[in-house]
Enzyme design. Structure first.
Site, PDB file in Angstrom:
ATOM      1  CD  GLU A  79      -1.288  -2.217   2.287  1.00 13.73           C
ATOM      2  OE1 GLU A  79      -2.066  -2.743   3.104  1.00 13.73           O
ATOM      3  OE2 GLU A  79      -0.093  -2.568   2.173  1.00 13.73           O
TER       4      GLU A  79
ATOM      5  CB  CYS B 123      -0.589  -3.089   9.102  1.00  7.94           C
ATOM      6  SG  CYS B 123       0.599  -1.966   8.319  1.00  7.94           S
TER       7      CYS B 123
END
Length: 149
Positions: free
Chosen positions: A54, A82
């Site tokens: 990401e 996360c």
């Protein structure tokens, strides 16, 4: 405009990450139905604990746009982000987050830190979990089973 998923591209990025010995997670940044950036995990390759799929895809999209903000952009990722990635998604002002597998152990969206639910989170994207969930889970299970083998 009809919904079109870009999760298949994220899954390919995840597969490629797995082949490099990285945890198989892939991400794709999309604007108006066009892929702006894509990446797979590279934490080991780059010796960088922040080189999550990401973060790398967001960095590349920001560089391409010449801005730290990705207003109007969507992010597709194979695993629930996360806390690091969720914070990056919020900072980049991603409009919509689509993720595949849930991550009860290390997730930061629906589990754990639940970054977008925190009052200090300045931007909250629309979140859609479970997209290509089985395929995303299968990649992770196969990768870790081979490591334990």
């Amino acid at each position: 405009m009809a919904f079109r998923s870009f999760m298949q591209i994220a899954l390919i990025e995840a597969q490629q990450a797995g082949l490099r010995g990285e945890v198989p997670v892939g991400a794709v940044v999309v604007l108006d139905g066009e892929v702006v950036a894509k990446a797979g995990n590279r934490t080991r390759e780059l010796s960088d604990p922040t080189a999550h799929a990401e973060v790398l895809a967001i960095r590349a999209a920001c560089a391409a746009l010449g801005s730290e903000r990705l207003i109007g952009h969507d992010l597709y990722v194979t695993l629930e982000p996360c806390a690091i990635c969720a914070g990056t998604i919020a900072a980049a002002r991603i409009d919509r987050l689509y993720y595949g597998a849930s991550d009860p152990k290390s997730g930061g969206v629906a589990h754990g830190a639940m970054v977008f639910s925190h009052p200090q989170c300045h931007h909250v994207p629309q979140v859609y979990g479970g997209l290509s969930e089985r395929a995303s889970e299968a990649l992770l299970k196969e990768f870790f089973a081979a490591r334990r083998g």
